[in-house]
Motif scaffolding. Structure first.
Motif, PDB file in Angstrom:
ATOM      1  N   CYS A  14     -25.258 -14.758  14.558  1.00  0.00           N
ATOM      2  CA  CYS A  14     -26.877 -14.318  14.889  1.00  0.00           C
ATOM      3  C   CYS A  14     -26.886 -13.203  15.421  1.00  0.00           C
ATOM      4  N   SER A  15     -28.059 -12.690  15.750  1.00  0.00           N
ATOM      5  CA  SER A  15     -28.200 -11.222  16.166  1.00  0.00           C
ATOM      6  C   SER A  15     -28.011 -11.297  17.638  1.00  0.00           C
ATOM      7  N   THR A  16     -27.739 -10.460  18.334  1.00  0.00           N
ATOM      8  CA  THR A  16     -27.707 -10.385  19.683  1.00  0.00           C
ATOM      9  C   THR A  16     -28.907 -10.536  20.512  1.00  0.00           C
ATOM     10  N   LEU A 116     -31.982 -17.676  10.353  1.00  0.00           N
ATOM     11  CA  LEU A 116     -32.135 -18.755   9.579  1.00  0.00           C
ATOM     12  C   LEU A 116     -33.090 -18.559   8.318  1.00  0.00           C
ATOM     13  N   SER A 117     -33.604 -17.193   8.300  1.00  0.00           N
ATOM     14  CA  SER A 117     -34.417 -17.038   7.200  1.00  0.00           C
ATOM     15  C   SER A 117     -33.453 -16.435   6.013  1.00  0.00           C
ATOM     16  N   ARG A 118     -32.289 -16.402   6.492  1.00  0.00           N
ATOM     17  CA  ARG A 118     -31.343 -15.793   5.465  1.00  0.00           C
ATOM     18  C   ARG A 118     -30.426 -16.830   5.062  1.00  0.00           C
ATOM     19  N   ILE A 144     -30.178 -27.026   9.722  1.00  0.00           N
ATOM     20  CA  ILE A 144     -31.293 -26.234  10.428  1.00  0.00           C
ATOM     21  C   ILE A 144     -31.674 -25.301   9.276  1.00  0.00           C
ATOM     22  N   PHE A 145     -32.974 -25.364   8.913  1.00  0.00           N
ATOM     23  CA  PHE A 145     -33.346 -24.125   8.068  1.00  0.00           C
ATOM     24  C   PHE A 145     -34.755 -23.623   8.841  1.00  0.00           C
ATOM     25  N   ALA A 146     -34.881 -22.529   8.118  1.00  0.00           N
ATOM     26  CA  ALA A 146     -36.100 -21.685   8.822  1.00  0.00           C
ATOM     27  C   ALA A 146     -37.536 -22.572   9.230  1.00  0.00           C
TER      28      ALA A 146
END
Length: 223
Positions: A14-16, A116-118, A144-146
């Motif tokens: 995931c992002s930082t 999650l959008s990706r 787990i989805f967006a």
């Protein structure tokens, strides 16, 4: 006497910023369990877990736990920065004793919107016992989805296989049962009439109504 364990271990990217939000939420849970005054909560965390009870800014965060008075993920957390991409982290969540899949799923769902959008994030877990007793083993999976969380235990899957008419009532931890609305649960929590999380509260209501209907003194339903 037998000891039971819920075990799980998985990692995801995931992002930082998302990883930092997860770490803040993890520390907040630890502080609440230890009954110590937590550090000031960031506006990002409050936005990810908007309050569900007026006057209680942390009520939205507590709501992802089955027991709102004991916010425990039952696991350990590590975060490592990516060598190839300084804006990406690898988050690892693991436990060999008391892994809490529903709460962990809720945490990821709220903290990792961009990731999650990706692509969805998934994990599975096991339920084991030190003694070979019936119904003491199992497990489950979570996707787990967006826009949703799908979660299922092996016991639920077996029930579906044995009786296709049985419906799952815990596939989405953010679902609202029209027969037992979230607003009713919020009212009982505000009045300190329950300490249960929403899903356990709804399940308890279903069981209570079933007992009442089976009682010989219960009024007959009209056709």
């Amino acid at each position: 006497m037998a000891d039971h364990f819920v075990q799980g271990a998985f990692a995801f990217a995931c992002s930082t910023d998302e990883a930092a939000l997860i770490e803040e939420a993890w520390q907040l849970a630890a502080d609440l369990i230890a009954d110590v005054t937590p550090a000031p909560v960031s506006k990002e965390l409050l936005a990810a877990f908007p309050p569900v009870l007026e006057g209680d800014p942390l009520s939205g965060f507590r709501a992802i736990f089955d027991d709102t008075s004991f916010p425990d993920f039952g696991a350990d957390l590590t975060v490592k920065n990516s060598i190839d991409d300084p804006m990406t982290c690898t988050v690892s969540i693991f436990s060999s004793t008391d892994f809490q899949p529903w709460s962990i799923a809720g945490l990821i769902h709220r903290c990792c919107n961009a990731s999650l959008s990706r692509a969805p994030i998934g994990f599975d877990w096991s339920f084991t016992s030190t003694r070979a007793r019936p119904d003491s083993f199992g497990g489950g999976w979570c996707a787990i989805f967006a826009n949703r969380i799908e979660i299922e235990t092996t016991r639920e899957a077996l029930a579906i296989a044995l009786d296709g008419d049985i419906s799952l009532n815990r596939r989405d931890i953010w679902a609202n049962d029209p027969a037992h609305p979230v607003e009713d649960w919020k009212t009982e929590v505000a009045n300190d009439d329950t300490r249960l999380g929403y899903l356990d509260w709804a399940d308890a209501r279903v069981e209570m109504l079933a007992v009442i209907e089976e009682s010989p003194s219960a009024p007959a339903r009209s056709a």
